[in-house]
Write an enzyme that holds these catalytic residues in place. Structure first.
Site, PDB file in Angstrom:
ATOM      1  N   GLU A 211       0.865  -1.175   0.000  1.00 34.80           N
ATOM      2  CA  GLU A 211       0.000   0.000   0.000  1.00 34.80           C
ATOM      3  C   GLU A 211       0.904   1.228   0.000  1.00 34.80           C
ATOM      4  O   GLU A 211       1.470   1.589   1.031  1.00 34.80           O
ATOM      5  CB  GLU A 211      -0.913  -0.011   1.233  1.00 34.80           C
ATOM      6  CG  GLU A 211      -1.866  -1.193   1.290  1.00 34.80           C
ATOM      7  CD  GLU A 211      -2.919  -1.168   0.194  1.00 34.80           C
ATOM      8  OE1 GLU A 211      -3.105  -0.098  -0.433  1.00 34.80           O
ATOM      9  OE2 GLU A 211      -3.550  -2.207  -0.044  1.00 34.80           O
ATOM     10  N   CYS A 245      -1.968   9.271   2.627  1.00 41.59           N
ATOM     11  CA  CYS A 245      -1.563   8.698   1.344  1.00 41.59           C
ATOM     12  C   CYS A 245      -2.538   9.027   0.221  1.00 41.59           C
ATOM     13  O   CYS A 245      -2.152   9.106  -0.939  1.00 41.59           O
ATOM     14  CB  CYS A 245      -1.373   7.187   1.455  1.00 41.59           C
ATOM     15  SG  CYS A 245      -2.840   6.289   1.994  1.00 41.59           S
TER      16      CYS A 245
END
Length: 453
Positions: A211, A245
């Site tokens: 991720e 993110c």
């Protein structure tokens, strides 16, 4: 890897081999205990997040503990269905027989979590791994030490140590853990370390989920609801001081509404952050990097830096050079560059010229056209007429594509990530057609072609 760490890993492997984690009821009990203790420790968790990142209790619940509690609620209610073997159809050549797909945990997995959401991004994959029946080594980030200590305490009081163990330490500890043969590796963080993990995992042929991140764009079309777009962009960008993110990394706005949108965004920034403080930058190095990115830029709002508290006010930068560092690097801070475009195809073309982003956001008067724009380029996931909230659901997979990551999780997709689906065919012996056995004659060939062709 130290002797103590090797002993921890050996203990986890032995516990998994015993079959103790295969019992769905035992998994549920652990998840319930985690949920109970998170409620009891909520003040400690909020205090830790404030000390590490300057988060308010409300933000901590909205973006960290609340989302973990939602994930736990989902798995506690759905685990029976997720963990049951499922019937599958059979081919003509398998008659008579029954087919089953049997969910089985990979075994012992390594989860390496980041500092920007140090509670959520440690616990969310951990919950999925436990629900799937794995034993886990959890390595929290050393850059959020107070939260890491609280996470370790929570887990030690909720889960048997032979089921889940927390190993603290710096990057050297992570690197030594990667030399060991885990059954699965789950990493959240940056691309540089992601590449190292992929290389290390390849040595032992260990599957991975990465991720990562990237430069997530926002497109605002001329017919967008400007006031709502401004509010939602400001929310998504400056949450956690931009250290998210999936935060909007840069803004592409159609020329006709540029000034109106900037005015509305500045108004929203002043309303949401009247003191100019949207949180703490995690390290001195990261703070200094962000300050350098602002150099020689056209700052139209914000730009105030406090080196003592390591805070930067919510900042908008207008018309940066596309070749400048701020447009080439993932920002990961409270700086928002703004570019304009004439036609939507130009905005899409600009995005396609870079790496595939983790997220993308389109603000458009027509939802149908918004989806058409979204479907014209590749990215991990996103929203039409909002930012960030796509990751808040257990019903939607979350993950990247290309350089923004591989694999996904959340809800059932997290269970799938940590699960091997074993195919099983069960046949009786009372009927055994000779078609597949030698010798093969013309009649067999004709029948096989009729049945299988």
């Amino acid at each position: 890897m130290t002797k103590d760490h090797k002993e921890i890993l050996s203990r986890l492997k032995s516990y998994h081999a015993s079959g103790s984690t295969q019992d769905a009821a035992a998994r549920k009990n652990v998840l319930r205990k985690l949920r109970e203790n998170i409620s009891l420790m909520e003040n400690d968790i909020c205090e830790a997040l404030y000390r590490d990142l300057g988060k308010t209790p409300e933000e901590s619940f909205l973006t960290e503990t609340g989302m973990v509690m939602e994930s736990l609620k989902y798995f506690i209610s759905s685990l029976g269905k997720l963990s049951r073997p499922k019937r599958a159809g059979i081919a003509v050549s398998q008659i008579p027989g029954r087919a089953r797909i049997v969910p089985q945990p990979y075994g012992t997995v390594l989860i390496i979590s980041p500092w920007n959401y140090p509670f959520l991004l440690a616990l969310d994959p951990l919950v999925a791994a436990i629900a799937a029946g794995n034993c886990v080594v959890l390595k929290p980030s050393e850059y959020a030490p107070v939260t890491a200590a609280v996470v370790e305490k929570l887990i030690s009081e909720s889960v048997p140590s032979e089921w889940v163990s927390v190993i603290q330490g710096d990057a050297g500890v992570s690197e030594s853990l990667l030399d060991e043969k885990f059954d699965y590796i789950f990493y959240t963080g940056g691309k540089r370390v992601g590449r190292i993990i992929l290389q290390k995992a390849a040595v032992n042929l260990v599957p991975v989920t990465l991720e990562l991140g990237g430069k997530s764009p926002v497109i605002v079309c001329r017919d967008a609801d400007v006031k709502t777009a401004a509010r939602r962009i400001v929310f998504g960008k400056y949450l956690n001081s931009g250290q998210t993110c999936v935060a909007p990394d840069y803004l592409l706005v159609q020329e006709e509404i540029h000034d109106e949108l900037m005015t509305a965004m500045i108004s929203e920034i002043d309303r949401m952050y009247p003191d100019g403080n949207c949180g703490k930058i995690i390290t001195r190095g990261h703070y200094d990097r962000l300050v350098r990115l602002m150099e020689n830029q056209n700052i139209i709002h914000g730009g105030k830096c406090d080196s003592f508290s390591m805070t930067i006010s919510p900042t908008i930068l207008d018309s940066p050079d596309p070749g400048s560092a701020i447009m080439q690097e993932e920002i990961f801070g409270p700086l928002l560059p703004v570019l304009t475009f004439k036609e939507e195809s130009q905005a899409v073309g600009y995005i396609k010229g870079g790496e595939k982003p983790l997220a993308a956001y389109i603000f458009c008067g027509s939802k149908k056209r918004g989806m058409k724009i979204a479907n014209s380029f590749s990215f991990g996931g996103g929203c039409v007429n909002d930012t960030v909230l796509h990751l808040a659901s257990t019903r939607l997979p979350f993950g990247g594509v290309g350089e923004s990551g591989m694999g996904c999780y959340h809800g059932k997709y997290g269970f799938d990530t940590f699960t091997h689906y074993k195919s099983m065919l069960v046949r009786g012996t009372f009927l055994d057609p000779p078609l597949r056995y030698r010798p093969f004659g013309k009649w067999k060939k004709r029948i096989l072609k009729a049945v299988l062709g």
